[in-house]
Enzyme design. Sequence first.
Site, PDB file in Angstrom:
ATOM      1  N   LYS A 179     -19.120  38.732 -22.587  1.00 61.44           N
ATOM      2  CA  LYS A 179     -18.628  37.800 -23.608  1.00 61.44           C
ATOM      3  C   LYS A 179     -17.744  38.465 -24.653  1.00 61.44           C
ATOM      4  O   LYS A 179     -16.994  37.788 -25.350  1.00 61.44           O
ATOM      5  CB  LYS A 179     -19.801  37.080 -24.287  1.00 61.44           C
ATOM      6  CG  LYS A 179     -20.483  36.079 -23.369  1.00 61.44           C
ATOM      7  CD  LYS A 179     -21.414  35.137 -24.104  1.00 61.44           C
ATOM      8  CE  LYS A 179     -22.010  34.127 -23.134  1.00 61.44           C
ATOM      9  NZ  LYS A 179     -22.973  33.231 -23.775  1.00 61.44           N
TER      10      LYS A 179
ATOM     11  N   LYS B 260     -19.602  32.581 -10.142  1.00 58.37           N
ATOM     12  CA  LYS B 260     -20.753  31.795 -10.546  1.00 58.37           C
ATOM     13  C   LYS B 260     -20.296  30.463 -11.148  1.00 58.37           C
ATOM     14  O   LYS B 260     -19.284  30.434 -11.845  1.00 58.37           O
ATOM     15  CB  LYS B 260     -21.503  32.603 -11.619  1.00 58.37           C
ATOM     16  CG  LYS B 260     -22.983  32.372 -11.681  1.00 58.37           C
ATOM     17  CD  LYS B 260     -23.606  33.283 -12.727  1.00 58.37           C
ATOM     18  CE  LYS B 260     -23.393  32.716 -14.112  1.00 58.37           C
ATOM     19  NZ  LYS B 260     -24.288  33.224 -15.133  1.00 58.37           N
TER      20      LYS B 260
ATOM     21  N   LYS C 135     -20.182  27.254 -17.359  1.00 56.39           N
ATOM     22  CA  LYS C 135     -19.809  26.284 -18.388  1.00 56.39           C
ATOM     23  C   LYS C 135     -18.376  26.502 -18.846  1.00 56.39           C
ATOM     24  O   LYS C 135     -17.691  25.572 -19.213  1.00 56.39           O
ATOM     25  CB  LYS C 135     -20.719  26.455 -19.618  1.00 56.39           C
ATOM     26  CG  LYS C 135     -22.106  25.877 -19.456  1.00 56.39           C
ATOM     27  CD  LYS C 135     -22.879  25.977 -20.773  1.00 56.39           C
ATOM     28  CE  LYS C 135     -24.309  25.525 -20.574  1.00 56.39           C
ATOM     29  NZ  LYS C 135     -25.135  25.650 -21.780  1.00 56.39           N
TER      30      LYS C 135
END
Length: 328
Positions: free
Chosen positions: A110, A193, A196
């Site tokens: 992140k 994956k 979101k």
Amino acid sequence: MKRVFSGVQPTGQIHLGNYITMKNFVKQQDEKDCLYCVVDMHSITLPQDPETLRKSIIELAALYVAIGLDPNKVTLFIQSQVAAHAELAWILNCFSYMGELSRMTQFKDKSEGKQVVTTGLFTYPVLMAADILLYDTHYVPVGNDQKQHIELTRDIANRFNNRFGEIFVVPEPMIAKVEDGARIMSLDDPTLKMSKSNPNPHSKITLLDSMAQIKKSIMRATTDSEAIIKYDLTEKAGVSNLLTIYSQFSGDSIPSLVEKYEGQGYGTLKKDLVEVVTAELEPIQNKFHQILQSGDIYDVLKQGRNRATEIATPVLDRVKQAVGFVTY
Ligand code: LTN
């Protein structure tokens, strides 16, 4: 009675990968004392629009109920409504090491390439440890990606216990079994994956997608040109992902699905998968809208906040006492 705690961030939409983890929440509600949290404090570790966040918090709470959590059996609450989370997180920050937090893969992912990285993002796993340890939690149902955070939580708890005596229950992860440890992958690119943050709406299926959108996303999912239905995560990642999703929804094992679709094209598999997924999600969406309209969710969350506070307060006092604060 064993205690279960888990949290979901109120950011973006809940997709199928998250949903499979959340189905595991529902399974626990009859035999265990379950607390499920909307972890809004975790969400502000990345920039958020305030009005969107506020709406997402309530929607996630409603979704928890819509997927089958019974507010009379479980404690549903909002993290920022129980101040003990922030208090314990501070104390645990003083027992966590820069080195171990620097090794967290979620932090690395992140923060990578970002011009500014907040200290909140860095200490995110410490707040998560506080969430869990505050309730004498035995089991934490999470997705595979959170395993490292649970390991860190255990390290912090053990470190604290070694220094101060048996203060914390050392929790264990509870990871939903998916065939061969398979993960739910993006529909457009099954090497990634399902996420979101993927901007392509057809890369994922979210719980609030329209039925037409779900159909479109599944029908255009990337497969291969072989037209043979086989489960093989490396050679046939796309088809295998569809089989994994199918199996999670229908409860059929993957070998039995492979047998069922032997000799048939991908089109048939996809059409049936659309049926299976929409049949499960449509009633969830109806319930979701009904809960939001009734306004009952606020009562559920108030009751949840009270119960969570009742459990957390003595645990926090125990910790304060241990480190040498004054409690009275
Ligand atoms: N980091 C988790 C959300 C989370 C959580 C928790 C999960 C925050 N606190 C405590 C379990 C227990 C995530 O992003 N899935």
